[in-house]
Design a protein around this motif. Structure first.
Motif, short mmCIF file in Angstrom:
data_model
loop_
_atom_site.label_atom_id
_atom_site.label_comp_id
_atom_site.label_asym_id
_atom_site.label_seq_id
_atom_site.Cartn_x
_atom_site.Cartn_y
_atom_site.Cartn_z
N ALA A 34 51.51 59.14 67.28
CA ALA A 34 50.40 58.94 68.21
C ALA A 34 50.91 59.23 69.61
CB ALA A 34 49.85 57.53 68.09
N GLU A 35 50.05 59.07 70.59
CA GLU A 35 50.44 59.34 71.97
C GLU A 35 51.66 58.51 72.35
OE1 GLU A 35 48.85 61.64 73.71
OE2 GLU A 35 50.13 61.41 75.48
N ASP A 36 52.76 59.19 72.67
CA ASP A 36 53.98 58.48 73.05
C ASP A 36 54.39 57.42 72.05
OD1 ASP A 36 54.22 59.86 75.44
OD2 ASP A 36 52.86 58.49 76.46
N CYS A 37 54.02 57.61 70.82
CA CYS A 37 54.31 56.61 69.80
C CYS A 37 54.75 57.30 68.54
CB CYS A 37 53.07 55.75 69.54
SG CYS A 37 53.18 54.74 68.04
N TYR A 38 55.82 56.81 68.00
CA TYR A 38 56.40 57.42 66.83
C TYR A 38 57.02 56.27 66.05
CZ TYR A 38 59.50 60.46 64.17
OH TYR A 38 60.17 61.10 63.18
N PHE A 39 56.57 56.07 64.84
CA PHE A 39 56.96 54.89 64.09
C PHE A 39 57.23 55.29 62.64
CE2 PHE A 39 55.33 50.95 61.75
CZ PHE A 39 56.49 50.21 61.98
N VAL A 40 58.42 54.95 62.17
CA VAL A 40 58.84 55.34 60.84
C VAL A 40 59.09 54.09 60.03
CG1 VAL A 40 60.58 56.61 59.54
CG2 VAL A 40 60.05 57.29 61.88
N THR A 41 58.55 54.04 58.85
CA THR A 41 58.77 52.83 58.07
C THR A 41 58.94 53.15 56.59
OG1 THR A 41 57.93 50.59 57.71
CG2 THR A 41 56.31 52.32 57.78
N PRO A 42 59.85 52.44 55.92
CA PRO A 42 59.98 52.63 54.47
C PRO A 42 58.81 51.96 53.77
CG PRO A 42 61.41 50.86 55.19
CD PRO A 42 60.75 51.39 56.43
N ALA A 43 58.63 52.26 52.50
CA ALA A 43 57.64 51.51 51.72
C ALA A 43 58.22 50.14 51.40
CB ALA A 43 57.31 52.25 50.43
N TYR A 44 57.36 49.18 51.16
CA TYR A 44 57.86 47.87 50.72
C TYR A 44 58.44 48.06 49.33
CZ TYR A 44 58.18 42.98 49.60
OH TYR A 44 58.67 41.75 49.25
N ILE A 51 63.14 42.41 56.17
CA ILE A 51 64.02 43.38 55.50
C ILE A 51 64.17 44.69 56.25
CG2 ILE A 51 63.53 42.41 53.21
CD1 ILE A 51 61.79 44.85 52.65
N THR A 52 63.44 44.88 57.34
CA THR A 52 63.56 46.16 58.04
C THR A 52 64.14 46.05 59.44
OG1 THR A 52 61.28 46.01 58.83
CG2 THR A 52 61.66 47.24 56.79
N HIS A 53 64.17 44.84 60.00
CA HIS A 53 64.62 44.73 61.38
C HIS A 53 66.13 44.54 61.49
CE1 HIS A 53 60.79 44.16 63.88
NE2 HIS A 53 60.53 44.86 62.81
N PHE A 54 66.65 45.00 62.61
CA PHE A 54 68.05 44.74 62.90
C PHE A 54 68.15 44.37 64.37
CE2 PHE A 54 68.56 48.89 64.97
CZ PHE A 54 67.56 49.63 64.35
N GLU A 55 69.12 43.57 64.65
CA GLU A 55 69.26 43.07 66.01
C GLU A 55 70.11 44.02 66.84
OE1 GLU A 55 67.43 40.56 66.87
OE2 GLU A 55 66.77 40.55 64.79
N GLY A 87 66.37 57.76 53.78
CA GLY A 87 66.99 56.54 54.27
C GLY A 87 67.86 55.85 53.24
N CYS A 88 68.00 54.54 53.39
CA CYS A 88 68.84 53.82 52.44
C CYS A 88 68.48 52.35 52.36
CB CYS A 88 70.31 53.99 52.78
SG CYS A 88 70.76 53.18 54.29
N VAL A 89 69.07 51.70 51.38
CA VAL A 89 68.81 50.28 51.15
C VAL A 89 70.15 49.58 51.03
CG1 VAL A 89 67.54 48.62 49.77
CG2 VAL A 89 66.86 51.03 49.72
N LEU A 90 70.26 48.45 51.71
CA LEU A 90 71.48 47.63 51.66
C LEU A 90 71.20 46.37 50.86
CD1 LEU A 90 74.27 46.55 52.86
CD2 LEU A 90 72.85 45.62 54.71
N PHE A 145 68.11 45.00 53.13
CA PHE A 145 67.73 45.74 54.34
C PHE A 145 67.35 47.16 53.95
CE2 PHE A 145 69.42 48.18 58.16
CZ PHE A 145 68.33 47.90 58.97
N VAL A 146 66.18 47.55 54.36
CA VAL A 146 65.64 48.86 53.99
C VAL A 146 65.42 49.66 55.25
CG1 VAL A 146 63.77 50.05 52.82
CG2 VAL A 146 64.40 47.75 52.12
N THR A 147 65.89 50.88 55.28
CA THR A 147 65.70 51.65 56.49
C THR A 147 65.44 53.12 56.18
OG1 THR A 147 66.61 52.07 58.68
CG2 THR A 147 68.16 52.08 56.88
N PRO A 148 64.54 53.74 56.95
CA PRO A 148 64.31 55.17 56.76
C PRO A 148 65.47 55.95 57.38
CG PRO A 148 63.00 54.37 58.60
CD PRO A 148 63.71 53.17 58.03
N ALA A 149 65.56 57.22 57.08
CA ALA A 149 66.54 58.05 57.76
C ALA A 149 66.02 58.34 59.17
CB ALA A 149 66.75 59.36 57.01
N TYR A 150 66.92 58.62 60.09
CA TYR A 150 66.48 59.03 61.41
C TYR A 150 65.80 60.39 61.26
CZ TYR A 150 66.36 60.12 66.31
OH TYR A 150 65.91 60.44 67.57
#
Lengths: 304, 304
Positions: free
Chosen positions: A211-221, A296-300, B206-209, B216-221
């Motif tokens: 989307a405008e200035d927005c790019y979001f990538v997510t795995p499937a659950y 399960i998708t976030h990292f600090e 991506g990959c899964v840990l 932890f599930v993450t897409p590839a860059y």
């Protein structure tokens, strides 16, 4: 009606490595509406034959789906028959009988013409265009499509794409439409036609939002076991649009959350045959999995 | 030496839709070490032939890779030749000439036996076991493997898996090894053998840990354009292990960050042929893409 979906209502016969179902309730509008009802009032525009079992209609109504726009025509209901191998991501179509769906002329009841949110399921782009003309002042319109229309009705499809706000499309179809391997380029090309939002669906591998200035990538659950992936994409769309309709906004954080809600509901869909899980799904289950999805998708960021 | 990798050092000849390269520097240990050097002192255990171009060794040394463990034997260097179609995720092997690699007997120099971190690249599990015995008191050992060993040396592979702390494995190979479609079940089976950490690599998806109470599930860059995916998995492993070696911890937040660093460095690897991009990569570029990775994958909790 806040949200309207136009699409197929079908009887599916399918086989997966984990079982089979005959004449089960299916169709893009069915999956969409059963997903969307968790978020906003939703009405269906579609057609069934006189053979369509009454309990299927009752089921939709009991779940709060408005069926004023669901026409019943003399003849047989649209039937799709397919098979999934162990690679559950690809449906092998065994048979398609369009039946009354062949003559489908979507007609929006008066109450639907005021809808703020409209989803054009994967039907002939000429019909999608016709529906767009029937709706008065939508806040957000979106469409889905498929390879059949990309190769067969490319000009009409391009015309309708240029008139909607959002496009939800499969990975392979985005590549086919834009004639490029790069999804980034494909999404850019589609957005250049007009839509502000492009969602590329990758099935079990998640999706990408542009989307405008927005790019979001997510795995499937990730699911422990998948019984039947039929309708995953349509229920994704239903939750995505339903969430946006409820939120009343399309800013970036809202779009991201809508994508995750779509993924969550789609994952539930795959856990049972046909619409089995969707009919029992509620807000508590959605919220639980949404929180888990975040976990399960976030990292600090690093602090060391 | 903080971190040691045992694996192949090769000359690759390959073709992609975007070009070709002949006798380019390759091999799992090469990619691994050029990725890991951004994080921690790393040494290679491998073998090359007398034909191995001196500039390749110089390149490694100039980038800070220790080559004390890189033996040179009479004969030709290991050569791999492959082709990628537009579906860049699958390498089609055209030719493999093991040459001096066929008689590879990994020998760890004294300084390497003190290494705290050890990565066993994709070689015969019998050799992997032998290397494990040469190392004194590692803090973390990990291995990669492939279908050839899963079908041909399953018992030996199971033995070495049971002795390492982490397994990095491709999606298809995890399924093959555990004889199940479910990655969750495959990872559980592998972890039941001993490894605390299992990383399932899905290439462009991506990959899964999987770790203790950690998932932890993450897409590839996502890349605008990919030139050559060779070495993506090995450079992923190099950055992953290098990051852990630098951090000195394997708590959950650290493991997640290590996965993202792996993804970031692997994505850079694909942007140029052979080790081209890896040789110029620096911490600033890694940090930039790491921050971008977070930006494109995170979503906020709802507050409405």
């Amino acid at each position: 009606m806040k949200l309207v979906v136009v699409g197929s209502v079908a009887l599916d016969t399918l086989e997966t490595p984990f079982g089979r179902a005959a004449d089960a309730l299916g169709g893009s509008a069915t999956y969409f509406s059963l997903a969307a009802r968790n978020y906003a009032p939703v009405g269906i525009v579609g057609v069934v034959g006189t053979d369509f079992p009454r309990p299927n209609v009752d089921l939709l109504v009991e779940r709060g789906v408005d069926v004023t726009g669901l026409a019943s025509e003399e003849g047989q209901t649209f039937r799709w028959s397919g098979r999934y191998d162990f690679d559950l991501s690809t449906a092998h179509t065994l048979d398609t009988q369009l039946n009354v769906f062949a003559g489908f002329k979507p007609h929006l009841p008066e109450a639907y013409r005021q809808a703020e949110y409209l989803f054009l399921g994967n039907i002939d782009p000429t019909l999608q265009l016709d529906v767009l003309k029937q709706i008065r002042r939508p806040k957000l319109t979106a469409l889905d499509t498929m390879n059949f229309w990309i190769s067969g009705k490319r000009d009409e499809l391009t015309e309708v794409i240029s008139r909607v706000d959002a496009v939800l499309i499969n990975e392979a179809e985005a590549r086919q439409y834009a004639n490029t391997y790069s999804l980034l380029k494909a999404a850019r090309d589609i957005r250049a036609l007009g839509p502000k939002v492009v969602v590329v669906k990758k099935g079990e591998y998640g999706c990408v939002l542009f989307a405008e200035d927005c790019y979001f990538v997510t795995p499937a659950y990730p699911l422990e076991s998948i019984k039947d992936p039929t309708g995953a994409g349509d229920s994704f769309a239903g939750a995505f649009m339903g969430y946006l309709a409820r939120a009343g906004r399309t800013d970036e954080p809202t779009l991201r959350r809508a994508i995750v809600h779509g993924s969550v509901v789609a994952s539930y869909t795959c856990e049972e045959f046909s619409v089995g899980r969707l009919t029992t799904l509620d807000a508590a289950a959605i919220d639980r999995r949404y929180a888990e999805f975040r976990r399960i998708t976030h990292f600090e960021d690093e602090r060391e």
